[in-house]
Enzyme design. Structure first.
Site, PDB file in Angstrom:
ATOM      1  N   GLY A   1      77.463 -45.946   6.107  1.00 24.92           N
ATOM      2  CA  GLY A   1      76.318 -46.763   6.488  1.00 24.92           C
ATOM      3  C   GLY A   1      76.508 -48.264   6.492  1.00 24.92           C
ATOM      4  O   GLY A   1      75.641 -48.997   6.996  1.00 24.92           O
TER       5      GLY A   1
ATOM      6  N   GLU B   1      81.848 -42.196   2.844  1.00 24.42           N
ATOM      7  CA  GLU B   1      82.050 -41.733   4.230  1.00 24.42           C
ATOM      8  C   GLU B   1      81.819 -42.840   5.244  1.00 24.42           C
ATOM      9  O   GLU B   1      80.908 -42.737   6.069  1.00 24.42           O
ATOM     10  CB  GLU B   1      81.051 -40.615   4.538  1.00 24.42           C
ATOM     11  CG  GLU B   1      81.142 -39.401   3.669  1.00 24.42           C
ATOM     12  CD  GLU B   1      80.005 -38.427   3.933  1.00 24.42           C
ATOM     13  OE1 GLU B   1      78.894 -38.859   4.316  1.00 24.42           O
ATOM     14  OE2 GLU B   1      80.228 -37.240   3.758  1.00 24.42           O
ATOM     15  N   PRO B   2      82.615 -43.905   5.229  1.00 26.99           N
ATOM     16  CA  PRO B   2      82.380 -44.973   6.208  1.00 26.99           C
ATOM     17  C   PRO B   2      82.736 -44.537   7.632  1.00 26.99           C
ATOM     18  O   PRO B   2      83.720 -43.817   7.833  1.00 26.99           O
ATOM     19  CB  PRO B   2      83.317 -46.086   5.742  1.00 26.99           C
ATOM     20  CG  PRO B   2      84.405 -45.380   4.995  1.00 26.99           C
ATOM     21  CD  PRO B   2      83.773 -44.173   4.370  1.00 26.99           C
ATOM     22  N   GLY B   3      81.926 -44.947   8.573  1.00 26.63           N
ATOM     23  CA  GLY B   3      82.204 -44.676   9.983  1.00 26.63           C
ATOM     24  C   GLY B   3      82.227 -45.993  10.741  1.00 26.63           C
ATOM     25  O   GLY B   3      83.280 -46.579  10.988  1.00 26.63           O
TER      26      GLY B   3
ATOM     27  N   CYS C   1      71.941 -46.197  36.971  1.00 26.58           N
ATOM     28  CA  CYS C   1      70.630 -46.270  37.613  1.00 26.58           C
ATOM     29  C   CYS C   1      69.488 -46.309  36.602  1.00 26.58           C
ATOM     30  O   CYS C   1      68.594 -45.453  36.633  1.00 26.58           O
ATOM     31  CB  CYS C   1      70.455 -45.100  38.570  1.00 26.58           C
ATOM     32  SG  CYS C   1      71.653 -45.139  39.891  1.00 26.58           S
TER      33      CYS C   1
ATOM     34  N   TYR D   1      80.859 -45.502  17.835  1.00 28.68           N
ATOM     35  CA  TYR D   1      79.845 -44.697  18.543  1.00 28.68           C
ATOM     36  C   TYR D   1      79.830 -44.913  20.063  1.00 28.68           C
ATOM     37  O   TYR D   1      78.989 -44.337  20.744  1.00 28.68           O
ATOM     38  CB  TYR D   1      78.441 -44.920  17.947  1.00 28.68           C
ATOM     39  CG  TYR D   1      78.355 -44.479  16.498  1.00 28.68           C
ATOM     40  CD1 TYR D   1      78.201 -43.136  16.169  1.00 28.68           C
ATOM     41  CD2 TYR D   1      78.485 -45.395  15.459  1.00 28.68           C
ATOM     42  CE1 TYR D   1      78.168 -42.722  14.845  1.00 28.68           C
ATOM     43  CE2 TYR D   1      78.453 -44.988  14.127  1.00 28.68           C
ATOM     44  CZ  TYR D   1      78.290 -43.652  13.826  1.00 28.68           C
ATOM     45  OH  TYR D   1      78.260 -43.239  12.521  1.00 28.68           O
TER      46      TYR D   1
HETATM   47  C1  LIG Z   1      76.364 -37.843   6.647  1.00 27.62           C
HETATM   48  C2  LIG Z   1      76.887 -39.100   7.240  1.00 27.62           C
HETATM   49  N1  LIG Z   1      77.902 -39.721   6.635  1.00 27.62           N
HETATM   50  C3  LIG Z   1      78.433 -40.844   7.143  1.00 27.62           C
HETATM   51  C4  LIG Z   1      77.933 -41.401   8.299  1.00 27.62           C
HETATM   52  C5  LIG Z   1      78.568 -42.649   8.813  1.00 27.62           C
HETATM   53  O1  LIG Z   1      77.692 -43.696   8.904  1.00 27.62           O
HETATM   54  P1  LIG Z   1      78.206 -45.095   9.405  1.00 27.62           P
HETATM   55  O2  LIG Z   1      78.888 -44.880  10.695  1.00 27.62           O
HETATM   56  O3  LIG Z   1      76.993 -45.915   9.547  1.00 27.62           O
HETATM   57  O4  LIG Z   1      79.136 -45.612   8.349  1.00 27.62           O
HETATM   58  C6  LIG Z   1      76.872 -40.794   8.960  1.00 27.62           C
HETATM   59  C7  LIG Z   1      76.313 -41.392  10.186  1.00 27.62           C
HETATM   60  O5  LIG Z   1      75.166 -41.666  10.319  1.00 27.62           O
HETATM   61  C8  LIG Z   1      76.324 -39.611   8.411  1.00 27.62           C
HETATM   62  O6  LIG Z   1      75.319 -38.990   9.017  1.00 27.62           O
END
Ligand SMILES: Cc1ncc(COP(=O)(O)O)c(C=O)c1O
Length: 410
Positions: A238, A276-278, A340, A369
Protein backbone atom coordinates in the site's frame (compact mmCIF):
# COMPACT_ATOMS: atom_id res chain seq x y z
CA UNK A 1 14.20 20.37 -15.57
CA UNK A 2 16.06 18.59 -12.79
CA UNK A 3 12.73 18.12 -11.06
CA UNK A 4 11.19 16.22 -13.95
CA UNK A 5 14.14 13.85 -14.12
CA UNK A 6 13.50 12.92 -10.48
CA UNK A 7 10.19 11.37 -11.53
CA UNK A 8 11.95 9.03 -13.97
CA UNK A 9 13.76 5.91 -12.73
CA UNK A 10 16.88 6.65 -10.70
CA UNK A 11 19.83 6.98 -13.06
CA UNK A 12 17.76 8.53 -15.87
CA UNK A 13 19.56 11.45 -17.47
CA UNK A 14 19.68 13.83 -20.42
CA UNK A 15 22.09 13.04 -23.21
CA UNK A 16 24.30 15.81 -24.67
CA UNK A 17 21.55 16.89 -27.09
CA UNK A 18 18.89 16.86 -24.35
CA UNK A 19 17.40 13.45 -25.19
CA UNK A 20 16.14 11.50 -22.15
CA UNK A 21 18.05 8.34 -21.33
CA UNK A 22 16.53 5.43 -19.39
CA UNK A 23 18.80 2.70 -18.04
CA UNK A 24 21.57 4.29 -20.08
CA UNK A 25 19.58 3.96 -23.34
CA UNK A 26 18.42 6.97 -25.35
CA UNK A 27 14.63 7.26 -25.52
CA UNK A 28 14.77 7.81 -29.30
CA UNK A 29 16.87 4.67 -29.76
CA UNK A 30 14.44 2.64 -27.62
CA UNK A 31 11.50 3.95 -29.66
CA UNK A 32 13.31 3.13 -32.89
CA UNK A 33 14.15 -0.43 -31.82
CA UNK A 34 10.93 -1.43 -30.06
CA UNK A 35 8.34 0.96 -31.53
CA UNK A 36 5.88 3.07 -29.55
CA UNK A 37 4.16 3.02 -27.19
CA UNK A 38 6.66 1.08 -25.14
CA UNK A 39 6.92 0.53 -21.40
CA UNK A 40 10.58 0.77 -20.39
CA UNK A 41 11.70 -0.67 -17.05
CA UNK A 42 15.05 0.29 -15.53
CA UNK A 43 16.07 -3.21 -14.44
CA UNK A 44 18.97 -2.23 -12.14
CA UNK A 45 16.70 0.30 -10.41
CA UNK A 46 14.03 -2.38 -9.96
CA UNK A 47 16.54 -4.79 -8.44
CA UNK A 48 17.89 -2.06 -6.17
CA UNK A 49 14.39 -1.31 -4.89
CA UNK A 50 13.73 -4.99 -4.17
CA UNK A 51 17.01 -5.18 -2.22
CA UNK A 52 16.23 -1.98 -0.34
CA UNK A 53 12.91 -3.43 0.82
CA UNK A 54 14.53 -6.67 1.92
CA UNK A 55 17.48 -5.07 3.70
CA UNK A 56 15.40 -2.47 5.50
CA UNK A 57 12.77 -4.96 6.66
CA UNK A 58 15.30 -7.53 7.86
CA UNK A 59 17.21 -4.81 9.73
CA UNK A 60 14.08 -3.97 11.70
CA UNK A 61 12.50 -7.43 12.08
CA UNK A 62 14.87 -10.29 11.23
CA UNK A 63 12.15 -12.94 11.06
CA UNK A 64 10.50 -11.38 8.05
CA UNK A 65 9.80 -11.72 4.35
CA UNK A 66 9.11 -9.30 1.51
CA UNK A 67 6.54 -10.68 -0.90
CA UNK A 68 6.03 -8.70 -4.13
CA UNK A 69 2.38 -8.04 -4.97
CA UNK A 70 2.45 -9.45 -8.50
CA UNK A 71 -0.73 -7.61 -9.46
CA UNK A 72 1.23 -4.35 -9.63
CA UNK A 73 3.29 -5.65 -12.58
CA UNK A 74 2.30 -9.23 -13.45
CA UNK A 75 4.94 -9.85 -16.11
CA UNK A 76 6.87 -13.09 -15.72
CA UNK A 77 10.15 -11.17 -16.17
CA UNK A 78 9.31 -8.80 -13.31
CA UNK A 79 8.28 -11.69 -11.07
CA UNK A 80 11.58 -13.40 -12.00
CA UNK A 81 13.56 -10.33 -10.92
CA UNK A 82 11.79 -10.47 -7.55
CA UNK A 83 12.49 -14.18 -7.18
CA UNK A 84 16.16 -13.65 -8.06
CA UNK A 85 16.36 -10.89 -5.47
CA UNK A 86 15.07 -13.27 -2.80
CA UNK A 87 11.48 -12.04 -2.54
CA UNK A 88 8.32 -14.11 -2.38
CA UNK A 89 5.31 -13.45 -4.61
CA UNK A 90 1.76 -12.49 -3.69
CA UNK A 91 -0.67 -13.77 -6.29
CA UNK A 92 -4.33 -12.98 -6.69
CA UNK A 93 -5.71 -15.39 -9.24
CA UNK A 94 -4.74 -18.48 -11.16
CA UNK A 95 -2.92 -16.59 -13.90
CA UNK A 96 -0.54 -15.02 -11.43
CA UNK A 97 0.18 -18.47 -9.98
CA UNK A 98 1.03 -19.74 -13.48
CA UNK A 99 3.39 -16.84 -14.26
CA UNK A 100 4.94 -16.98 -10.77
CA UNK A 101 5.76 -20.66 -11.32
CA UNK A 102 7.20 -19.87 -14.74
CA UNK A 103 9.30 -17.16 -13.08
CA UNK A 104 10.90 -19.90 -10.98
CA UNK A 105 9.36 -19.21 -7.58
CA UNK A 106 9.54 -21.83 -4.87
CA UNK A 107 5.77 -22.41 -4.42
CA UNK A 108 6.30 -22.36 -0.66
CA UNK A 109 7.05 -18.62 -1.04
CA UNK A 110 3.73 -17.82 -2.72
CA UNK A 111 0.97 -16.03 -0.81
CA UNK A 112 -2.40 -16.56 -2.49
CA UNK A 113 -5.08 -13.86 -2.25
CA UNK A 114 -8.54 -13.22 -3.62
CA UNK A 115 -12.03 -12.36 -2.40
CA UNK A 116 -13.61 -14.79 -4.86
CA UNK A 117 -11.19 -17.66 -5.34
CA UNK A 118 -12.78 -20.24 -7.58
CA UNK A 119 -12.62 -24.02 -7.21
CA UNK A 120 -10.10 -24.09 -10.06
CA UNK A 121 -7.84 -21.54 -8.41
CA UNK A 122 -7.93 -23.32 -5.06
CA UNK A 123 -7.15 -26.58 -6.90
CA UNK A 124 -4.21 -24.91 -8.67
CA UNK A 125 -2.86 -23.52 -5.40
CA UNK A 126 -3.18 -26.88 -3.68
CA UNK A 127 -1.74 -28.83 -6.61
CA UNK A 128 1.40 -26.67 -6.65
CA UNK A 129 1.82 -26.48 -2.89
CA UNK A 130 1.37 -22.73 -2.51
CA UNK A 131 2.88 -21.68 0.84
CA UNK A 132 0.06 -19.61 2.30
CA UNK A 133 -3.56 -19.21 1.24
CA UNK A 134 -5.13 -16.06 2.65
CA UNK A 135 -8.69 -16.85 3.70
CA UNK A 136 -10.99 -13.96 2.80
CA UNK A 137 -14.34 -15.54 3.65
CA UNK A 138 -16.01 -18.72 4.91
CA UNK A 139 -16.44 -20.07 1.37
CA UNK A 140 -12.66 -20.15 1.03
CA UNK A 141 -12.58 -22.46 4.05
CA UNK A 142 -15.32 -24.67 2.55
CA UNK A 143 -13.32 -24.99 -0.67
CA UNK A 144 -9.99 -25.58 1.07
CA UNK A 145 -11.51 -28.30 3.23
CA UNK A 146 -13.17 -29.88 0.21
CA UNK A 147 -9.80 -30.00 -1.57
CA UNK A 148 -8.67 -32.62 0.94
CA UNK A 149 -5.20 -31.09 1.08
CA UNK A 150 -3.18 -29.89 4.05
CA UNK A 151 -2.99 -26.13 3.63
CA UNK A 152 -1.40 -23.34 5.69
CA UNK A 153 -3.69 -20.34 5.91
CA UNK A 154 -3.81 -16.75 7.06
CA UNK A 155 -7.10 -14.99 7.74
CA UNK A 156 -7.62 -11.54 6.25
CA UNK A 157 -8.97 -9.04 8.76
CA UNK A 158 -10.57 -5.66 8.11
CA UNK A 159 -8.81 -3.30 10.52
CA UNK A 160 -11.41 -0.52 10.25
CA UNK A 161 -8.75 1.96 9.15
CA UNK A 162 -9.43 4.61 6.51
CA UNK A 163 -6.49 6.11 4.63
CA UNK A 164 -6.35 9.30 2.62
CA UNK A 165 -6.41 7.78 -0.87
CA UNK A 166 -8.93 7.31 -3.68
CA UNK A 167 -12.01 5.35 -2.59
CA UNK A 168 -11.43 2.84 -5.39
CA UNK A 169 -8.16 1.69 -3.83
CA UNK A 170 -9.21 1.72 -0.16
CA UNK A 171 -9.51 -1.73 1.39
CA UNK A 172 -9.15 -1.42 5.17
CA UNK A 173 -12.41 0.39 5.94
CA UNK A 174 -15.41 -1.33 7.48
CA UNK A 175 -17.37 -1.45 4.21
CA UNK A 176 -14.54 -3.17 2.32
CA UNK A 177 -15.35 -6.19 0.14
CA UNK A 178 -12.02 -7.71 1.18
CA UNK A 179 -11.56 -9.77 4.31
CA UNK A 180 -13.57 -10.21 7.47
CA UNK A 181 -14.64 -7.85 10.20
CA UNK A 182 -12.96 -8.87 13.48
CA UNK A 183 -16.27 -10.17 14.88
CA UNK A 184 -16.64 -12.51 11.88
CA UNK A 185 -12.96 -13.42 11.76
CA UNK A 186 -12.92 -14.81 15.31
CA UNK A 187 -15.39 -17.71 14.73
CA UNK A 188 -13.80 -18.53 11.36
CA UNK A 189 -10.37 -18.68 13.01
CA UNK A 190 -11.85 -21.08 15.60
CA UNK A 191 -13.29 -23.22 12.79
CA UNK A 192 -9.91 -23.35 11.01
CA UNK A 193 -8.20 -24.28 14.27
CA UNK A 194 -10.58 -27.24 14.59
CA UNK A 195 -10.01 -28.33 10.99
CA UNK A 196 -8.01 -31.55 10.62
CA UNK A 197 -6.37 -30.33 7.40
CA UNK A 198 -6.05 -26.56 7.59
CA UNK A 199 -3.30 -25.00 9.64
CA UNK A 200 -4.10 -21.59 11.12
CA UNK A 201 -0.75 -19.80 10.70
CA UNK A 202 -1.71 -16.17 11.18
CA UNK A 203 -3.46 -13.01 10.10
CA UNK A 204 -3.38 -10.65 7.15
CA UNK A 205 -4.25 -6.98 6.78
CA UNK A 206 -4.02 -4.53 3.86
CA UNK A 207 -5.34 -0.99 4.18
CA UNK A 208 -5.28 0.11 0.53
CA UNK A 209 -3.03 1.51 -2.16
CA UNK A 210 -1.21 4.78 -2.99
CA UNK A 211 -1.11 5.76 0.68
CA UNK A 212 1.16 8.74 1.21
CA UNK A 213 1.44 8.83 5.00
CA UNK A 214 2.51 6.22 7.49
CA UNK A 215 -0.19 6.42 10.15
CA UNK A 216 -2.77 4.13 8.49
CA UNK A 217 -0.18 1.36 8.26
CA UNK A 218 0.74 1.70 11.92
CA UNK A 219 -2.93 1.96 12.89
CA UNK A 220 -3.77 -1.31 11.15
CA UNK A 221 -1.60 -3.42 13.47
CA UNK A 222 -3.46 -3.17 16.78
CA UNK A 223 -6.84 -4.38 15.42
CA UNK A 224 -5.12 -7.46 14.04
CA UNK A 225 -3.19 -8.08 17.25
CA UNK A 226 -6.46 -7.98 19.17
CA UNK A 227 -7.48 -11.28 17.52
CA UNK A 228 -4.79 -13.23 19.32
CA UNK A 229 -1.24 -14.47 19.04
CA UNK A 230 -0.17 -16.31 15.89
CA UNK A 231 3.03 -17.36 14.12
CA UNK A 232 2.67 -15.05 11.08
CA UNK A 233 1.38 -11.52 10.50
CA UNK A 234 1.16 -10.35 6.90
CA UNK A 235 0.83 -6.57 7.06
CA UNK A 236 0.06 -6.05 3.36
CA UNK A 237 1.31 -3.42 0.93
CA UNK A 238 0.00 0.00 0.00
CA UNK A 239 2.88 2.46 0.26
CA UNK A 240 2.33 5.24 -2.25
CA UNK A 241 4.57 6.08 -5.19
CA UNK A 242 5.73 9.46 -6.49
CA UNK A 243 3.79 10.36 -9.64
CA UNK A 244 3.94 14.15 -9.55
CA UNK A 245 6.13 16.92 -8.21
CA UNK A 246 3.64 17.37 -5.38
CA UNK A 247 3.81 13.76 -4.17
CA UNK A 248 6.17 13.07 -1.30
CA UNK A 249 5.62 9.44 -0.32
CA UNK A 250 7.37 8.18 2.79
CA UNK A 251 10.66 6.44 2.08
CA UNK A 252 10.88 2.69 2.68
CA UNK A 253 12.78 3.30 5.98
CA UNK A 254 10.15 5.83 7.13
CA UNK A 255 7.32 3.45 6.24
CA UNK A 256 8.97 0.52 7.99
CA UNK A 257 9.88 2.56 11.05
CA UNK A 258 6.17 3.24 11.54
CA UNK A 259 4.92 -0.24 10.61
CA UNK A 260 7.51 -2.21 12.54
CA UNK A 261 7.27 0.28 15.41
CA UNK A 262 3.60 -0.70 15.73
CA UNK A 263 4.53 -4.38 15.35
CA UNK A 264 6.98 -4.11 18.25
CA UNK A 265 4.25 -2.61 20.35
CA UNK A 266 1.49 -5.06 19.50
CA UNK A 267 2.76 -8.31 17.99
CA UNK A 268 4.57 -11.26 19.57
CA UNK A 269 8.34 -10.79 19.27
CA UNK A 270 8.86 -14.31 17.87
CA UNK A 271 6.27 -13.93 15.07
CA UNK A 272 7.19 -13.77 11.40
CA UNK A 273 6.23 -10.57 9.57
CA UNK A 274 5.44 -10.44 5.86
CA UNK A 275 4.94 -7.28 3.82
CA UNK A 276 3.49 -7.14 0.30
CA UNK A 277 4.63 -4.01 -1.56
CA UNK A 278 3.42 -3.63 -5.13
CA UNK A 279 3.05 -0.08 -6.45
CA UNK A 280 5.96 1.37 -4.46
CA UNK A 281 8.22 -1.40 -5.75
CA UNK A 282 7.62 -0.82 -9.45
CA UNK A 283 5.91 2.52 -10.24
CA UNK A 284 8.95 4.76 -10.28
CA UNK A 285 11.19 2.27 -12.03
CA UNK A 286 9.47 2.49 -15.41
CA UNK A 287 8.33 5.04 -17.96
CA UNK A 288 6.19 4.90 -21.10
CA UNK A 289 7.30 6.37 -24.42
CA UNK A 290 4.62 7.52 -26.85
CA UNK A 291 4.73 9.19 -30.27
CA UNK A 292 2.72 12.37 -30.91
CA UNK A 293 0.16 11.61 -33.63
CA UNK A 294 -2.03 14.72 -33.82
CA UNK A 295 -2.20 18.28 -32.50
CA UNK A 296 -5.47 20.19 -32.20
CA UNK A 297 -6.27 23.23 -30.03
CA UNK A 298 -4.99 22.33 -26.54
CA UNK A 299 -4.84 18.62 -27.32
CA UNK A 300 -1.67 16.65 -27.93
CA UNK A 301 -2.79 13.14 -28.93
CA UNK A 302 -0.40 10.20 -28.75
CA UNK A 303 -0.42 6.65 -30.09
CA UNK A 304 -1.47 5.09 -26.75
CA UNK A 305 -3.72 6.03 -23.84
CA UNK A 306 -6.19 4.10 -21.75
CA UNK A 307 -5.25 0.90 -23.59
CA UNK A 308 -1.89 0.99 -21.81
CA UNK A 309 -2.64 3.18 -18.78
CA UNK A 310 -5.99 2.87 -17.02
CA UNK A 311 -4.80 4.48 -13.81
CA UNK A 312 -6.03 7.91 -14.84
CA UNK A 313 -9.54 6.80 -15.78
CA UNK A 314 -9.80 4.36 -12.88
CA UNK A 315 -8.87 6.59 -10.01
CA UNK A 316 -7.85 10.00 -11.35
CA UNK A 317 -4.17 9.35 -10.87
CA UNK A 318 -2.22 12.45 -11.92
CA UNK A 319 0.93 11.80 -13.99
CA UNK A 320 3.52 14.14 -15.50
CA UNK A 321 4.99 13.97 -19.00
CA UNK A 322 7.47 15.70 -21.27
CA UNK A 323 8.78 15.73 -24.80
CA UNK A 324 11.60 13.18 -24.49
CA UNK A 325 14.11 15.40 -26.31
CA UNK A 326 13.06 18.64 -24.61
CA UNK A 327 12.33 17.91 -20.96
CA UNK A 328 10.59 20.58 -18.95
CA UNK A 329 9.04 23.94 -19.72
CA UNK A 330 6.73 24.98 -22.55
CA UNK A 331 3.02 25.66 -22.86
CA UNK A 332 0.22 23.82 -21.06
CA UNK A 333 -1.55 21.11 -23.06
CA UNK A 334 -3.98 18.28 -22.48
CA UNK A 335 -2.17 15.05 -23.27
CA UNK A 336 -4.75 12.61 -24.60
CA UNK A 337 -4.83 9.08 -25.92
CA UNK A 338 -6.29 7.60 -29.09
CA UNK A 339 -9.27 5.76 -27.61
CA UNK A 340 -12.93 6.57 -28.13
CA UNK A 341 -13.59 8.04 -24.69
CA UNK A 342 -13.41 11.64 -23.60
CA UNK A 343 -12.02 10.20 -20.38
CA UNK A 344 -9.00 8.92 -22.29
CA UNK A 345 -6.78 11.69 -20.95
CA UNK A 346 -3.22 10.86 -19.95
CA UNK A 347 -2.41 14.20 -18.30
CA UNK A 348 -4.88 17.03 -17.95
CA UNK A 349 -2.71 20.13 -18.03
CA UNK A 350 0.96 19.40 -18.61
CA UNK A 351 3.73 21.66 -19.86
CA UNK A 352 5.17 20.42 -23.15
CA UNK A 353 7.91 22.22 -25.05
CA UNK A 354 6.66 23.03 -28.59
CA UNK A 355 5.16 19.59 -29.34
CA UNK A 356 5.24 18.47 -32.98
CA UNK A 357 3.78 15.48 -34.78
CA UNK A 358 6.34 12.65 -34.50
CA UNK A 359 7.84 13.88 -31.23
CA UNK A 360 8.41 11.34 -28.49
CA UNK A 361 6.54 11.90 -25.25
CA UNK A 362 7.91 10.33 -22.08
CA UNK A 363 5.62 9.65 -19.16
CA UNK A 364 7.34 8.68 -15.88
CA UNK A 365 6.10 6.44 -13.07
CA UNK A 366 4.10 4.02 -15.22
CA UNK A 367 5.54 0.85 -13.68
CA UNK A 368 2.57 0.02 -11.45
CA UNK A 369 -0.77 -1.38 -12.63
CA UNK A 370 -0.33 -0.06 -16.22
CA UNK A 371 0.89 -3.33 -17.74
CA UNK A 372 -1.60 -5.01 -15.40
CA UNK A 373 -4.68 -3.32 -16.83
CA UNK A 374 -3.58 -2.98 -20.44
CA UNK A 375 -6.44 -3.88 -22.73
CA UNK A 376 -7.54 -4.23 -26.35
CA UNK A 377 -9.93 -1.28 -26.45
CA UNK A 378 -10.35 -0.09 -30.07
CA UNK A 379 -8.36 -3.08 -31.24
CA UNK A 380 -5.35 -1.88 -29.28
CA UNK A 381 -2.38 -4.21 -29.45
CA UNK A 382 -1.02 -4.34 -25.89
CA UNK A 383 2.36 -2.69 -25.70
CA UNK A 384 5.74 -4.32 -25.10
CA UNK A 385 7.77 -4.25 -21.92
CA UNK A 386 11.47 -3.55 -22.35
CA UNK A 387 14.15 -3.94 -19.68
CA UNK A 388 16.92 -1.35 -19.95
CA UNK A 389 20.13 -1.14 -17.94
CA UNK A 390 23.77 -0.19 -18.40
CA UNK A 391 23.03 1.02 -21.92
CA UNK A 392 21.52 -2.29 -23.09
CA UNK A 393 17.85 -3.02 -23.71
CA UNK A 394 15.85 -6.18 -24.35
CA UNK A 395 12.14 -6.89 -24.78
CA UNK A 396 10.70 -9.11 -22.04
CA UNK A 397 7.11 -8.89 -23.28
CA UNK A 398 6.55 -8.38 -27.01
CA UNK A 399 3.93 -6.13 -28.55
CA UNK A 400 0.72 -7.92 -29.45
CA UNK A 401 0.19 -8.60 -33.13
CA UNK A 402 -2.93 -8.37 -35.26
CA UNK A 403 -2.90 -12.19 -35.21
CA UNK A 404 -2.98 -12.11 -31.40
CA UNK A 405 -6.16 -10.05 -31.66
CA UNK A 406 -7.74 -12.77 -33.81
CA UNK A 407 -6.31 -15.71 -31.85
CA UNK A 408 -9.37 -16.30 -29.65
CA UNK A 409 -11.91 -16.26 -32.44
CA UNK A 410 -13.65 -19.62 -32.82
C1 LIG B 1 -3.70 -8.10 -0.52
C2 LIG B 1 -2.87 -7.07 -1.18
N1 LIG B 1 -1.57 -6.99 -0.88
C3 LIG B 1 -0.77 -6.10 -1.47
C4 LIG B 1 -1.26 -5.22 -2.41
C5 LIG B 1 -0.31 -4.25 -3.04
O1 LIG B 1 -0.67 -2.95 -2.83
P1 LIG B 1 0.23 -1.79 -3.40
O2 LIG B 1 0.42 -2.05 -4.84
O3 LIG B 1 -0.52 -0.56 -3.15
O4 LIG B 1 1.53 -1.85 -2.64
C6 LIG B 1 -2.61 -5.26 -2.76
C7 LIG B 1 -3.15 -4.31 -3.74
O5 LIG B 1 -4.07 -3.60 -3.53
C8 LIG B 1 -3.44 -6.21 -2.12
O6 LIG B 1 -4.73 -6.29 -2.43
Amino acid sequence: MADLLTLFPPGSARDDDGMLTLGGCRADALAEEFGTPVLVVDEPALRARAREYRTELTARWPRSRVVFASKAFPATAVQRVMVEEGLGLDVAGGGEIITALKAGIDPALIVHHGNAKTDDEIALAVEHGVGLVVVDNANDVDRLEASGANVDVLVRVIPGVTADTHAHVLTGHEGSKFGLLPADAAPLIARIERSPRLRMRGLHVHVGSQILDVEPFADSVAPVAALGEFEVYDLGGGLGARYTYADHPPSVPEYLDALIGAAREHLPAEAEIIIEPGRSMVAANAATLYRVVTLKRQFVAVDGGMGDNLEVALFDQRFEAAIAGRLGGGERYTLVGRHCESGDVLVDGVELDAPRVGDLVAMPATGAYCHTMANNYNGNRRIPVVFAGAGEARAVVRRETWDDLLARDV
